[in-house]
Design a protein around this motif. Structure first.
Motif, PDB file in Angstrom:
ATOM      1  N   LEU A 180       0.868  -1.101   0.097  1.00 15.71           N
ATOM      2  CA  LEU A 180       0.052   0.014  -0.056  1.00 15.71           C
ATOM      3  C   LEU A 180       0.862   1.276   0.007  1.00 15.71           C
ATOM      4  CD1 LEU A 180      -2.589   1.646  -0.012  1.00 15.71           C
ATOM      5  CD2 LEU A 180      -2.507   1.087   2.722  1.00 15.71           C
ATOM      6  N   LEU A 181       1.992   1.186   0.635  1.00 18.38           N
ATOM      7  CA  LEU A 181       2.767   2.281   0.896  1.00 18.38           C
ATOM      8  C   LEU A 181       3.130   2.556  -0.532  1.00 18.38           C
ATOM      9  CD1 LEU A 181       4.181   4.388   2.879  1.00 18.38           C
ATOM     10  CD2 LEU A 181       6.231   2.761   3.007  1.00 18.38           C
ATOM     11  N   ALA A 182       3.751   1.387  -1.412  1.00 18.39           N
ATOM     12  CA  ALA A 182       4.311   1.652  -2.694  1.00 18.39           C
ATOM     13  C   ALA A 182       3.185   2.247  -3.511  1.00 18.39           C
ATOM     14  CB  ALA A 182       4.614   0.454  -2.978  1.00 18.39           C
ATOM     15  N   GLY A 183       1.953   1.555  -3.522  1.00 21.63           N
ATOM     16  CA  GLY A 183       0.834   2.143  -4.439  1.00 21.63           C
ATOM     17  C   GLY A 183       0.444   3.663  -4.067  1.00 21.63           C
ATOM     18  N   LEU A 184       0.562   3.996  -2.879  1.00 23.50           N
ATOM     19  CA  LEU A 184       0.378   5.504  -2.683  1.00 23.50           C
ATOM     20  C   LEU A 184       1.532   6.442  -3.187  1.00 23.50           C
ATOM     21  CD1 LEU A 184      -1.072   5.346   1.105  1.00 23.50           C
ATOM     22  CD2 LEU A 184      -2.459   5.819  -1.155  1.00 23.50           C
ATOM     23  N   ALA A 185       2.836   5.743  -2.946  1.00 21.92           N
ATOM     24  CA  ALA A 185       3.856   6.875  -3.866  1.00 21.92           C
ATOM     25  C   ALA A 185       3.622   6.493  -5.269  1.00 21.92           C
ATOM     26  CB  ALA A 185       5.184   5.942  -3.337  1.00 21.92           C
ATOM     27  N   TRP A 186       3.400   5.592  -5.698  1.00 20.43           N
ATOM     28  CA  TRP A 186       2.972   5.264  -7.392  1.00 20.43           C
ATOM     29  C   TRP A 186       2.052   6.247  -7.593  1.00 20.43           C
ATOM     30  CZ3 TRP A 186       2.509  -0.307  -9.422  1.00 20.43           C
ATOM     31  CH2 TRP A 186       2.174  -0.276 -10.720  1.00 20.43           C
ATOM     32  N   GLN A 187       0.814   6.229  -6.894  1.00 23.49           N
ATOM     33  CA  GLN A 187      -0.017   7.274  -7.364  1.00 23.49           C
ATOM     34  C   GLN A 187       0.409   8.833  -7.440  1.00 23.49           C
ATOM     35  OE1 GLN A 187      -2.154   9.261  -4.853  1.00 23.49           O
ATOM     36  NE2 GLN A 187      -3.875   9.792  -6.466  1.00 23.49           N
ATOM     37  N   ALA A 188       1.429   9.213  -6.514  1.00 21.53           N
ATOM     38  CA  ALA A 188       1.912  10.515  -6.559  1.00 21.53           C
ATOM     39  C   ALA A 188       3.139  10.514  -7.492  1.00 21.53           C
ATOM     40  CB  ALA A 188       2.467  10.603  -5.042  1.00 21.53           C
ATOM     41  N   GLY A 189       3.437   9.876  -8.415  1.00 19.17           N
ATOM     42  CA  GLY A 189       4.363   9.912  -9.158  1.00 19.17           C
ATOM     43  C   GLY A 189       5.890   9.600  -9.183  1.00 19.17           C
ATOM     44  N   ALA A 190       6.001   8.937  -7.832  1.00 19.03           N
ATOM     45  CA  ALA A 190       7.281   8.335  -7.450  1.00 19.03           C
ATOM     46  C   ALA A 190       7.451   7.146  -8.473  1.00 19.03           C
ATOM     47  CB  ALA A 190       7.589   7.924  -5.954  1.00 19.03           C
ATOM     48  N   ARG A 191       8.715   7.058  -8.414  1.00 16.55           N
ATOM     49  CA  ARG A 191       9.753   5.865  -9.275  1.00 16.55           C
ATOM     50  C   ARG A 191      10.778   5.209  -8.542  1.00 16.55           C
ATOM     51  NH1 ARG A 191      10.801   6.839 -15.373  1.00 16.55           N
ATOM     52  NH2 ARG A 191      11.335   4.638 -15.242  1.00 16.55           N
ATOM     53  N   TRP A 192      10.397   4.153  -7.590  1.00 16.52           N
ATOM     54  CA  TRP A 192      11.516   3.690  -6.901  1.00 16.52           C
ATOM     55  C   TRP A 192      12.664   3.026  -7.670  1.00 16.52           C
ATOM     56  CZ3 TRP A 192       8.222   1.153  -2.454  1.00 16.52           C
ATOM     57  CH2 TRP A 192       7.524   2.184  -1.879  1.00 16.52           C
ATOM     58  N   PHE A 193      12.305   2.320  -8.689  1.00 18.34           N
ATOM     59  CA  PHE A 193      13.508   1.632  -9.344  1.00 18.34           C
ATOM     60  C   PHE A 193      13.289   1.896 -10.857  1.00 18.34           C
ATOM     61  CE2 PHE A 193      12.412  -1.195  -5.600  1.00 18.34           C
ATOM     62  CZ  PHE A 193      13.507  -1.555  -5.129  1.00 18.34           C
ATOM     63  N   ASP A 194      14.554   2.047 -11.502  1.00 17.81           N
ATOM     64  CA  ASP A 194      14.581   2.318 -12.886  1.00 17.81           C
ATOM     65  C   ASP A 194      15.647   1.615 -13.316  1.00 17.81           C
ATOM     66  OD1 ASP A 194      14.882   3.276 -15.514  1.00 17.81           O
ATOM     67  OD2 ASP A 194      14.639   5.346 -14.831  1.00 17.81           O
ATOM     68  N   SER A 195      15.407   0.640 -14.530  1.00 19.22           N
ATOM     69  CA  SER A 195      16.546  -0.191 -15.155  1.00 19.22           C
ATOM     70  C   SER A 195      16.581   0.285 -16.532  1.00 19.22           C
ATOM     71  CB  SER A 195      16.105  -1.761 -14.993  1.00 19.22           C
ATOM     72  OG  SER A 195      14.826  -1.866 -15.734  1.00 19.22           O
ATOM     73  N   GLY A 196      16.240   1.627 -16.868  1.00 17.48           N
ATOM     74  CA  GLY A 196      16.323   2.052 -18.447  1.00 17.48           C
ATOM     75  C   GLY A 196      17.751   2.184 -18.667  1.00 17.48           C
ATOM     76  N   SER A 197      18.701   2.344 -17.787  1.00 14.48           N
ATOM     77  CA  SER A 197      19.951   2.853 -18.077  1.00 14.48           C
ATOM     78  C   SER A 197      20.783   1.619 -18.458  1.00 14.48           C
ATOM     79  CB  SER A 197      20.611   3.485 -17.107  1.00 14.48           C
ATOM     80  OG  SER A 197      20.768   2.837 -15.905  1.00 14.48           O
ATOM     81  N   GLY A 198      20.075   0.231 -18.175  1.00 11.94           N
ATOM     82  CA  GLY A 198      20.908  -0.991 -18.165  1.00 11.94           C
ATOM     83  C   GLY A 198      21.544  -1.480 -16.974  1.00 11.94           C
ATOM     84  N   HIS A 199      21.372  -0.376 -15.802  1.00  9.73           N
ATOM     85  CA  HIS A 199      21.615  -0.772 -14.402  1.00  9.73           C
ATOM     86  C   HIS A 199      20.518  -0.229 -13.483  1.00  9.73           C
ATOM     87  CE1 HIS A 199      25.985  -1.340 -15.878  1.00  9.73           C
ATOM     88  NE2 HIS A 199      25.785  -0.255 -16.366  1.00  9.73           N
ATOM     89  N   TRP A 200      20.555  -0.990 -12.489  1.00  6.58           N
ATOM     90  CA  TRP A 200      19.373  -0.758 -11.413  1.00  6.58           C
ATOM     91  C   TRP A 200      19.678   0.643 -10.763  1.00  6.58           C
ATOM     92  CZ3 TRP A 200      14.901  -2.599 -11.439  1.00  6.58           C
ATOM     93  CH2 TRP A 200      14.621  -4.021 -11.820  1.00  6.58           C
ATOM     94  N   GLN A 201      18.721   1.515 -10.759  1.00 10.75           N
ATOM     95  CA  GLN A 201      18.805   2.814  -9.937  1.00 10.75           C
ATOM     96  C   GLN A 201      17.620   2.776  -9.117  1.00 10.75           C
ATOM     97  OE1 GLN A 201      18.627   5.846 -13.056  1.00 10.75           O
ATOM     98  NE2 GLN A 201      20.881   5.984 -13.269  1.00 10.75           N
ATOM     99  N   VAL A 202      18.046   3.315  -7.930  1.00  8.70           N
ATOM    100  CA  VAL A 202      16.999   2.996  -6.770  1.00  8.70           C
ATOM    101  C   VAL A 202      17.139   4.596  -6.127  1.00  8.70           C
ATOM    102  CG1 VAL A 202      16.256   1.932  -4.417  1.00  8.70           C
ATOM    103  CG2 VAL A 202      17.765   0.799  -6.293  1.00  8.70           C
ATOM    104  N   ASP A 203      15.595   5.017  -6.074  1.00  9.20           N
ATOM    105  CA  ASP A 203      15.322   6.172  -5.494  1.00  9.20           C
ATOM    106  C   ASP A 203      14.080   6.339  -4.912  1.00  9.20           C
ATOM    107  OD1 ASP A 203      15.305   8.973  -4.902  1.00  9.20           O
ATOM    108  OD2 ASP A 203      15.734   9.687  -6.934  1.00  9.20           O
ATOM    109  N   ALA A 204      13.848   6.128  -3.839  1.00 10.01           N
ATOM    110  CA  ALA A 204      12.699   6.174  -3.010  1.00 10.01           C
ATOM    111  C   ALA A 204      12.276   7.510  -2.249  1.00 10.01           C
ATOM    112  CB  ALA A 204      12.384   5.208  -2.032  1.00 10.01           C
ATOM    113  N   THR A 205      13.281   8.743  -2.534  1.00 13.38           N
ATOM    114  CA  THR A 205      13.332   9.852  -2.019  1.00 13.38           C
ATOM    115  C   THR A 205      13.232  10.886  -3.078  1.00 13.38           C
ATOM    116  OG1 THR A 205      15.443   9.869  -1.648  1.00 13.38           O
ATOM    117  CG2 THR A 205      14.315   8.970   0.272  1.00 13.38           C
TER     118      THR A 205
END
Length: 418
Positions: A180-205
């Motif tokens: 649920l915490l993730a779902g509410l952050a998702w709704q706000a436009g957050a992106r905790w993970f991104d692998s688009g560069s070919g490497h994992w990027q993590v940003d929950a803040t």
């Protein structure tokens, strides 16, 4: 001798006409009903359902161990956050050889991307959890309230409730539910993970995450909402006594509300979540795919069962009385709305089909899950439980979780840039 041989071929339960038996592992409500309906309508395949613990409560470990031991079931339910972990650890087999790609246009793009990983499809979406708000229609009417459509209105409504009805709060912010915490952050436009560069990027803040966290921290600090474990004893008492007026959740949560507050039938409505200034958007909270483990004996027949569950109106009707999950397949949503309202008096009149449909159409498609959310969710629950309710508690919990997640990924050999 010829007569004896012919007779032996006709013994019931033997020979090539014998049905293939599949083993189906899940914990979700309605799984037995799905197996029963499938068996009643299919002659050449028989599905045996075996209930396992909820995924993060031991079900996933059981699946991993079964595959490693060469005793894999034929079909398993896997939630979307955990699916990448199943893939990276080679627990599932791709479904592309069995015609799954022909079904892609029946699902929202964002939902299909949850199961299409690394150029192959590893599961078929069964249901999804677009975020919605359940609210007490009777008390909203009594207090002269209307469902807030923006988060700014939500705060204003919370202030009104607190000022005019001491002891009552607009909602509870769950401290025990990472999804649920993730779902509410998702709704706000957050992106905790991104692998688009070919490497994992993590940003929950990031900026969106900080906005989401700061908003809820202010409501908690000002006493406008409570911060307790969802559906634990105190929260259930709040719901039963009408001292918490809304539940932020997903369509499947209606069955939970019914379970914990059965006497409140006819007193709930459903609406999309309030919007941030950018406009209506939803996150996703829950939902599962069906997948075939590596080593399963009958992958073609397993795919036939999975296809039926995910595409058949008959499957929707089979679970309508016990499960209110929103179907992932867009061709089934209208049928689902009619079926659940006809089968479940608690849901009838709630306006859940309209709210769920509106939410499903606005799910932010940019979200991506990390490669090990089983452990990640467990760690996030620990941090949320320890910090939410303290000053800047949500931001602290997310920052600590982010740091630990980066360390864990690097220990597993993933490249995570600074």
């Amino acid at each position: 001798m010829a007569a004896l041989l012919l007779a032996s071929c006709a013994v019931p339960g033997t020979g090539e006409d014998r049905p293939v038996t599949l083993t189906y592992w899940s914990w979700t409500s309605g799984s037995q009903e799905l197996a029963d309906r499938f068996n009643a309508t299919h002659d050449h395949i028989r599905v045996t359902f075996e209930k396992v613990p909820a995924g993060t409560a031991g079900g996933y470990s059981k699946m991993f161990n079964a595959v490693k031991a060469g005793k894999a079931p034929d079909v398993v339910a896997v939630e979307y956050p955990q699916l990448p972990g199943f893939v990276t650890q080679q627990v599932l087999q791709p479904l592309d050889p069995y015609g799954v790609t022909d079904l892609g246009d029946q699902y929202p793009d964002w939902a299909w991307r949850q199961v299409a990983l690394g150029g192959q499809v590893y599961g078929l979406p069964m249901n999804i959890g677009p975020t919605v708000m359940f609210y007490r229609t009777d008390l909203f009417a009594e207090y002269g309230l209307t469902p807030p459509t923006t988060w700014e209105e939500f705060r204003t409504t919370a202030e009104t409730v607190a000022a005019e009805h001491p002891g009552v709060t607009l909602t509870n912010f769950g401290t025990n539910d990472a999804a649920l915490l993730a779902g509410l952050a998702w709704q706000a436009g957050a992106r905790w993970f991104d692998s688009g560069s070919g490497h994992w990027q993590v940003d929950a803040t990031d900026e969106a995450g900080a906005r989401f966290a700061g908003y809820w921290e202010s409501l908690i600090d000002d006493g406008l909402v409570t911060a307790r474990p969802t559906f634990a004893e105190q929260h259930v008492t709040q719901l039963q006594q009408g001292t918490s007026l809304t539940v932020l959740a997903a369509p499947w949560t209606a069955a939970n509300i019914q379970r914990f507050a059965p006497d409140l039938a006819g007193r709930w409505g459903a609406a999309p979540l309030p919007a941030w200034p950018e406009g209506p958007a939803s996150g996703n909270y829950g939902g599962s795919s069906l997948a075939v483990p590596r080593g399963a004996d009958h992958p073609e027949e397993a795919m036939e069962f999975i296809r039926w569950v995910s595409t058949s109106p008959d499957a929707v009707e089979a679970v309508a009385q016990v499960n209110t999950s929103y179907p992932a397949n867009t061709t089934l949503t209208d049928h689902w709305g009619t079926a659940i309202e006809a089968a479940n008096p608690y849901v009838a009149g709630m306006d859940l089909p309209a709210a769920a449909g509106a939410a499903a159409r606005t799910v932010n498609p940019a979200w991506e899950w990390g490669p090990d959310m089983t452990e990640g969710f467990a760690r996030l629950v620990d941090e949320a439980t320890a910090w939410i309710g303290r000053p800047e508690g949500i931001r602290t919990a997310l920052a600590r979780w982010q740091d630990a997640t980066v360390d864990q990924l690097r220990q597993r050999g993933f490249t995570v840039p600074e």
